[in-house]
Write a protein that holds these residues in place. Structure first.
Motif, PDB file in Angstrom:
ATOM      1  N   GLU A 189      61.975  -1.751  40.028  1.00 46.97           N
ATOM      2  CA  GLU A 189      62.288  -0.335  40.204  1.00 46.97           C
ATOM      3  C   GLU A 189      62.487   0.340  38.849  1.00 46.97           C
ATOM      4  N   THR A 190      62.055   1.593  38.787  1.00 45.71           N
ATOM      5  CA  THR A 190      62.111   2.487  37.608  1.00 45.71           C
ATOM      6  C   THR A 190      61.156   2.084  36.466  1.00 45.71           C
ATOM      7  N   THR A 204      55.188   5.737  37.039  1.00 47.06           N
ATOM      8  CA  THR A 204      56.544   5.183  37.012  1.00 47.06           C
ATOM      9  C   THR A 204      56.997   4.900  38.436  1.00 47.06           C
ATOM     10  N   GLN A 206      59.152   4.781  41.550  1.00 47.76           N
ATOM     11  CA  GLN A 206      60.213   5.729  41.928  1.00 47.76           C
ATOM     12  C   GLN A 206      61.215   5.126  42.904  1.00 47.76           C
TER      13      GLN A 206
END
Ligand code: BG6
Length: 317
Positions: A189-190, A204, A206
Protein backbone atom coordinates in the motif's frame (compact mmCIF):
# COMPACT_ATOMS: atom_id res chain seq x y z
CA UNK A 1 14.39 -19.77 17.19
CA UNK A 2 12.40 -21.54 19.90
CA UNK A 3 12.97 -25.06 18.54
CA UNK A 4 14.67 -27.84 20.46
CA UNK A 5 18.01 -29.06 19.25
CA UNK A 6 16.44 -32.41 18.41
CA UNK A 7 14.18 -30.79 15.82
CA UNK A 8 17.04 -29.01 14.13
CA UNK A 9 19.62 -31.75 14.33
CA UNK A 10 19.07 -33.72 11.21
CA UNK A 11 21.33 -34.18 8.28
CA UNK A 12 20.63 -32.00 5.29
CA UNK A 13 19.77 -34.42 2.53
CA UNK A 14 18.33 -34.47 -0.90
CA UNK A 15 17.31 -37.17 -3.33
CA UNK A 16 18.00 -37.01 -7.05
CA UNK A 17 15.47 -38.74 -9.27
CA UNK A 18 13.66 -38.13 -12.58
CA UNK A 19 10.10 -37.65 -13.82
CA UNK A 20 8.18 -39.58 -16.47
CA UNK A 21 9.84 -37.51 -19.21
CA UNK A 22 13.29 -38.35 -17.87
CA UNK A 23 13.85 -34.81 -16.51
CA UNK A 24 16.04 -34.97 -13.43
CA UNK A 25 14.78 -33.36 -10.25
CA UNK A 26 15.71 -33.14 -6.60
CA UNK A 27 13.42 -33.75 -3.64
CA UNK A 28 13.99 -32.07 -0.29
CA UNK A 29 12.16 -33.32 2.80
CA UNK A 30 12.02 -32.25 6.39
CA UNK A 31 11.37 -34.55 9.37
CA UNK A 32 7.80 -33.23 9.77
CA UNK A 33 6.87 -34.37 6.25
CA UNK A 34 7.11 -31.11 4.29
CA UNK A 35 8.79 -31.39 0.90
CA UNK A 36 10.02 -29.44 -2.12
CA UNK A 37 10.78 -30.62 -5.64
CA UNK A 38 13.32 -28.77 -7.78
CA UNK A 39 13.84 -29.51 -11.46
CA UNK A 40 17.30 -29.36 -12.96
CA UNK A 41 15.50 -27.99 -15.99
CA UNK A 42 15.48 -24.27 -15.19
CA UNK A 43 16.52 -24.76 -11.55
CA UNK A 44 12.78 -24.38 -11.07
CA UNK A 45 10.99 -25.21 -7.84
CA UNK A 46 8.11 -27.35 -9.14
CA UNK A 47 6.36 -28.16 -5.90
CA UNK A 48 6.38 -27.14 -2.25
CA UNK A 49 4.19 -29.04 0.20
CA UNK A 50 3.51 -28.50 3.88
CA UNK A 51 3.70 -31.25 6.51
CA UNK A 52 0.10 -32.31 5.65
CA UNK A 53 1.07 -32.87 2.03
CA UNK A 54 -0.87 -29.81 0.79
CA UNK A 55 0.62 -28.12 -2.27
CA UNK A 56 1.42 -24.46 -1.67
CA UNK A 57 2.53 -23.52 -5.19
CA UNK A 58 0.30 -23.39 -8.25
CA UNK A 59 0.93 -25.59 -11.28
CA UNK A 60 -1.32 -25.39 -14.30
CA UNK A 61 -3.20 -28.55 -15.29
CA UNK A 62 -2.05 -27.68 -18.84
CA UNK A 63 1.61 -27.17 -17.89
CA UNK A 64 4.13 -28.76 -20.23
CA UNK A 65 6.83 -30.59 -18.31
CA UNK A 66 9.19 -30.89 -21.24
CA UNK A 67 12.13 -28.68 -22.22
CA UNK A 68 12.75 -26.26 -23.84
CA UNK A 69 10.11 -24.03 -22.16
CA UNK A 70 9.63 -23.42 -18.46
CA UNK A 71 6.78 -25.28 -16.83
CA UNK A 72 3.76 -23.00 -16.06
CA UNK A 73 3.85 -22.89 -12.29
CA UNK A 74 6.19 -23.28 -9.32
CA UNK A 75 9.03 -20.75 -9.23
CA UNK A 76 10.70 -20.11 -12.61
CA UNK A 77 13.86 -17.98 -12.37
CA UNK A 78 13.90 -14.89 -14.59
CA UNK A 79 17.51 -14.09 -15.53
CA UNK A 80 19.30 -12.24 -17.13
CA UNK A 81 16.16 -10.22 -17.67
CA UNK A 82 12.70 -9.88 -16.28
CA UNK A 83 10.20 -9.02 -18.98
CA UNK A 84 10.67 -8.68 -22.67
CA UNK A 85 13.08 -6.21 -24.17
CA UNK A 86 15.91 -6.36 -26.67
CA UNK A 87 16.85 -9.60 -28.36
CA UNK A 88 16.73 -11.80 -25.24
CA UNK A 89 13.80 -14.13 -24.82
CA UNK A 90 10.98 -13.11 -22.43
CA UNK A 91 12.17 -13.44 -18.80
CA UNK A 92 15.65 -14.53 -19.93
CA UNK A 93 17.09 -17.97 -20.67
CA UNK A 94 17.95 -19.33 -17.19
CA UNK A 95 14.49 -20.88 -16.77
CA UNK A 96 14.93 -22.84 -20.00
CA UNK A 97 18.39 -24.26 -19.36
CA UNK A 98 19.62 -27.46 -17.75
CA UNK A 99 21.33 -26.77 -14.44
CA UNK A 100 23.91 -28.97 -12.71
CA UNK A 101 24.19 -29.99 -9.08
CA UNK A 102 26.92 -27.86 -7.48
CA UNK A 103 28.86 -30.19 -5.21
CA UNK A 104 31.33 -27.64 -3.98
CA UNK A 105 29.69 -24.23 -3.65
CA UNK A 106 31.47 -21.37 -1.91
CA UNK A 107 30.27 -21.27 1.70
CA UNK A 108 27.13 -19.44 2.79
CA UNK A 109 26.51 -18.12 6.32
CA UNK A 110 25.59 -20.90 8.82
CA UNK A 111 21.96 -19.66 9.01
CA UNK A 112 21.53 -20.70 5.39
CA UNK A 113 22.46 -24.30 6.18
CA UNK A 114 21.74 -25.18 9.80
CA UNK A 115 18.72 -27.38 10.26
CA UNK A 116 17.80 -27.18 6.61
CA UNK A 117 17.55 -29.71 3.85
CA UNK A 118 19.01 -28.07 0.78
CA UNK A 119 20.43 -28.47 -2.68
CA UNK A 120 22.96 -26.31 -4.53
CA UNK A 121 22.67 -25.89 -8.28
CA UNK A 122 24.79 -24.04 -10.81
CA UNK A 123 24.27 -22.57 -14.26
CA UNK A 124 27.12 -21.46 -16.51
CA UNK A 125 26.56 -20.03 -19.98
CA UNK A 126 26.69 -22.40 -22.93
CA UNK A 127 28.18 -21.36 -26.28
CA UNK A 128 24.60 -20.74 -27.45
CA UNK A 129 23.86 -18.50 -24.42
CA UNK A 130 27.04 -16.52 -25.06
CA UNK A 131 25.84 -15.75 -28.58
CA UNK A 132 22.72 -13.96 -27.32
CA UNK A 133 24.20 -12.67 -24.05
CA UNK A 134 28.02 -12.52 -24.28
CA UNK A 135 28.87 -12.41 -20.59
CA UNK A 136 30.80 -14.87 -18.41
CA UNK A 137 28.66 -15.53 -15.39
CA UNK A 138 28.20 -18.22 -12.79
CA UNK A 139 24.74 -18.44 -11.27
CA UNK A 140 24.59 -20.45 -8.05
CA UNK A 141 21.23 -21.29 -6.58
CA UNK A 142 20.52 -22.81 -3.19
CA UNK A 143 17.00 -24.07 -2.49
CA UNK A 144 16.42 -24.97 1.15
CA UNK A 145 13.56 -26.38 3.19
CA UNK A 146 13.57 -25.51 6.88
CA UNK A 147 12.57 -27.73 9.78
CA UNK A 148 9.42 -25.58 10.07
CA UNK A 149 8.63 -26.05 6.37
CA UNK A 150 9.74 -22.62 5.13
CA UNK A 151 11.17 -22.45 1.64
CA UNK A 152 14.20 -20.34 0.87
CA UNK A 153 16.00 -19.57 -2.35
CA UNK A 154 19.37 -17.90 -2.51
CA UNK A 155 20.74 -16.76 -5.86
CA UNK A 156 24.38 -15.77 -6.21
CA UNK A 157 25.37 -14.38 -9.59
CA UNK A 158 29.02 -13.68 -10.27
CA UNK A 159 30.82 -11.90 -13.09
CA UNK A 160 33.61 -14.38 -13.68
CA UNK A 161 35.70 -12.24 -16.01
CA UNK A 162 35.47 -9.94 -18.99
CA UNK A 163 33.41 -6.77 -19.10
CA UNK A 164 30.83 -5.48 -16.64
CA UNK A 165 27.33 -6.76 -17.28
CA UNK A 166 23.84 -5.69 -16.27
CA UNK A 167 20.79 -7.83 -15.53
CA UNK A 168 17.32 -7.77 -14.07
CA UNK A 169 15.86 -10.66 -12.15
CA UNK A 170 12.74 -12.23 -10.60
CA UNK A 171 11.68 -15.28 -8.62
CA UNK A 172 8.45 -15.76 -10.57
CA UNK A 173 6.52 -17.33 -7.69
CA UNK A 174 3.14 -18.90 -8.55
CA UNK A 175 1.22 -19.18 -5.29
CA UNK A 176 -1.71 -21.49 -4.96
CA UNK A 177 -4.78 -19.64 -3.63
CA UNK A 178 -8.32 -20.87 -2.99
CA UNK A 179 -10.12 -18.03 -4.76
CA UNK A 180 -8.39 -14.92 -6.12
CA UNK A 181 -11.34 -12.71 -5.11
CA UNK A 182 -10.68 -13.69 -1.46
CA UNK A 183 -6.99 -12.76 -1.52
CA UNK A 184 -5.33 -9.61 -0.24
CA UNK A 185 -1.70 -8.45 -0.33
CA UNK A 186 -0.39 -6.33 2.51
CA UNK A 187 2.86 -4.42 2.41
CA UNK A 188 2.47 -2.74 -0.99
CA UNK A 189 0.00 0.00 0.00
CA UNK A 190 1.00 3.60 -0.88
CA UNK A 191 3.88 2.38 -3.06
CA UNK A 192 4.59 3.42 -6.64
CA UNK A 193 4.30 0.78 -9.34
CA UNK A 194 4.87 0.40 -13.06
CA UNK A 195 1.72 -0.81 -14.76
CA UNK A 196 2.55 -3.27 -17.53
CA UNK A 197 -1.03 -3.01 -18.77
CA UNK A 198 -0.49 0.71 -19.51
CA UNK A 199 2.97 0.84 -21.13
CA UNK A 200 4.69 0.71 -17.74
CA UNK A 201 3.07 3.96 -16.63
CA UNK A 202 4.14 4.93 -13.11
CA UNK A 203 1.17 4.98 -10.69
CA UNK A 204 0.70 5.03 -6.92
CA UNK A 205 -1.18 2.34 -4.99
CA UNK A 206 -4.17 3.97 -3.30
CA UNK A 207 -5.92 1.18 -1.39
CA UNK A 208 -5.30 -0.07 2.17
CA UNK A 209 -4.31 -3.39 0.70
CA UNK A 210 -4.25 -4.88 -2.76
CA UNK A 211 -7.25 -7.01 -3.80
CA UNK A 212 -8.18 -8.53 -7.17
CA UNK A 213 -11.12 -8.07 -9.51
CA UNK A 214 -9.46 -7.88 -12.94
CA UNK A 215 -6.14 -8.50 -14.69
CA UNK A 216 -3.11 -7.21 -12.77
CA UNK A 217 0.43 -6.96 -14.16
CA UNK A 218 2.50 -4.55 -12.08
CA UNK A 219 5.98 -3.98 -10.76
CA UNK A 220 5.85 -2.40 -7.29
CA UNK A 221 8.95 -0.35 -6.61
CA UNK A 222 11.24 -0.11 -3.58
CA UNK A 223 9.09 -2.41 -1.46
CA UNK A 224 9.58 -3.35 2.19
CA UNK A 225 11.43 -6.61 2.76
CA UNK A 226 8.39 -8.43 4.15
CA UNK A 227 4.97 -8.66 2.52
CA UNK A 228 1.96 -10.87 3.17
CA UNK A 229 -0.42 -12.66 0.81
CA UNK A 230 -3.54 -13.39 2.81
CA UNK A 231 -5.88 -16.13 1.58
CA UNK A 232 -9.13 -15.53 3.49
CA UNK A 233 -10.94 -18.62 2.28
CA UNK A 234 -8.05 -20.93 3.21
CA UNK A 235 -7.35 -18.92 6.38
CA UNK A 236 -3.67 -18.99 5.59
CA UNK A 237 -1.07 -16.33 4.88
CA UNK A 238 2.09 -16.53 2.82
CA UNK A 239 4.70 -14.30 4.40
CA UNK A 240 7.42 -13.40 1.94
CA UNK A 241 10.74 -12.02 3.10
CA UNK A 242 13.35 -10.88 0.64
CA UNK A 243 16.82 -9.39 0.57
CA UNK A 244 18.57 -7.78 -2.40
CA UNK A 245 15.22 -7.74 -4.26
CA UNK A 246 13.76 -4.22 -4.01
CA UNK A 247 10.79 -4.71 -6.35
CA UNK A 248 7.74 -6.96 -6.26
CA UNK A 249 5.93 -8.12 -9.39
CA UNK A 250 2.24 -8.93 -8.99
CA UNK A 251 0.56 -10.81 -11.83
CA UNK A 252 -2.79 -12.43 -12.41
CA UNK A 253 -3.83 -12.89 -16.07
CA UNK A 254 -7.61 -12.96 -15.34
CA UNK A 255 -10.06 -14.47 -17.82
CA UNK A 256 -9.14 -13.05 -21.24
CA UNK A 257 -5.38 -13.61 -21.03
CA UNK A 258 -5.89 -17.05 -19.47
CA UNK A 259 -7.75 -18.13 -22.60
CA UNK A 260 -4.88 -16.90 -24.78
CA UNK A 261 -2.24 -19.00 -23.00
CA UNK A 262 -1.98 -22.53 -24.35
CA UNK A 263 -0.37 -23.91 -21.18
CA UNK A 264 -2.93 -22.43 -18.78
CA UNK A 265 -6.53 -23.46 -18.07
CA UNK A 266 -9.33 -20.95 -18.83
CA UNK A 267 -10.47 -20.77 -15.19
CA UNK A 268 -7.16 -21.32 -13.46
CA UNK A 269 -6.53 -17.63 -12.85
CA UNK A 270 -8.95 -18.00 -9.92
CA UNK A 271 -6.53 -20.27 -8.12
CA UNK A 272 -3.16 -18.61 -8.60
CA UNK A 273 -1.32 -15.40 -7.94
CA UNK A 274 2.24 -14.53 -8.88
CA UNK A 275 4.05 -12.40 -6.33
CA UNK A 276 7.72 -12.17 -7.26
CA UNK A 277 10.68 -10.78 -5.36
CA UNK A 278 12.49 -8.98 -8.18
CA UNK A 279 15.03 -6.45 -9.41
CA UNK A 280 13.42 -4.54 -12.26
CA UNK A 281 13.57 -0.75 -12.00
CA UNK A 282 17.29 -0.48 -11.30
CA UNK A 283 19.05 -3.47 -12.86
CA UNK A 284 22.21 -4.81 -11.22
CA UNK A 285 25.61 -4.14 -12.79
CA UNK A 286 28.49 -6.43 -11.85
CA UNK A 287 32.11 -5.66 -12.61
CA UNK A 288 34.53 -8.57 -13.17
CA UNK A 289 34.89 -10.52 -9.92
CA UNK A 290 31.79 -9.02 -8.32
CA UNK A 291 28.87 -11.06 -7.03
CA UNK A 292 25.21 -10.25 -6.32
CA UNK A 293 23.02 -12.14 -3.88
CA UNK A 294 19.20 -12.19 -3.87
CA UNK A 295 17.31 -14.11 -1.17
CA UNK A 296 13.68 -15.06 -0.96
CA UNK A 297 12.05 -16.84 1.96
CA UNK A 298 8.40 -17.90 2.13
CA UNK A 299 6.61 -19.22 5.16
CA UNK A 300 2.93 -20.12 5.44
CA UNK A 301 1.16 -19.26 8.70
CA UNK A 302 -2.47 -19.58 9.78
CA UNK A 303 -4.19 -16.23 9.17
CA UNK A 304 -5.36 -16.22 12.82
CA UNK A 305 -1.68 -15.73 13.63
CA UNK A 306 -1.91 -12.40 11.82
CA UNK A 307 -5.14 -11.13 13.47
CA UNK A 308 -6.72 -8.25 11.50
CA UNK A 309 -3.53 -6.76 10.20
CA UNK A 310 -0.29 -8.62 10.16
CA UNK A 311 2.50 -6.63 11.73
CA UNK A 312 5.14 -7.45 9.16
CA UNK A 313 7.86 -5.92 11.28
CA UNK A 314 7.19 -8.52 13.96
CA UNK A 315 7.39 -11.56 11.73
CA UNK A 316 10.36 -13.64 12.80
CA UNK A 317 12.53 -15.54 10.36
C1 BG6 B 1 4.58 -11.79 -15.66
C2 BG6 B 1 4.62 -10.65 -16.63
O1 BG6 B 1 5.49 -11.60 -14.66
O2 BG6 B 1 4.84 -12.98 -16.37
C3 BG6 B 1 3.50 -10.88 -17.62
O3 BG6 B 1 4.48 -9.42 -15.96
C4 BG6 B 1 3.70 -12.21 -18.31
O4 BG6 B 1 3.46 -9.82 -18.54
C5 BG6 B 1 3.81 -13.29 -17.26
O5 BG6 B 1 2.60 -12.47 -19.16
C6 BG6 B 1 4.04 -14.70 -17.80
O6 BG6 B 1 5.17 -14.75 -18.61
P1 BG6 B 1 5.58 -16.08 -19.35
O7 BG6 B 1 6.73 -15.73 -20.25
O8 BG6 B 1 5.99 -17.07 -18.29
O9 BG6 B 1 4.37 -16.55 -20.11
Amino acid sequence: MGHSAAVWDYRPAHELTSDWNGNPYVILRNPQGASARISLHGGQVMSWKNEHGEELLFTSSKAVFKPPKAMRGGIPLCFPQFGNCGSLEQHGFARNKVWAIDNNPPPLPPNDSNGKSFVDLILKPSAEDLKCWPHSFEYRLRVALGADGRLSLISRIRNVNGKPFTFSFAYHTYMSVSDISEVRIEGLETLDYLDNLFHRERCTEQGDALTFESEVDRVYLSCPNAIAVIDHAKKRTFVIRKDGLPDVVVWNPWDKKSKAMTDFGDEEYKHMLCVDGAVVEHPITLKPGEEWTGRLEIVVVPSSFCSDHLDLHKVRF
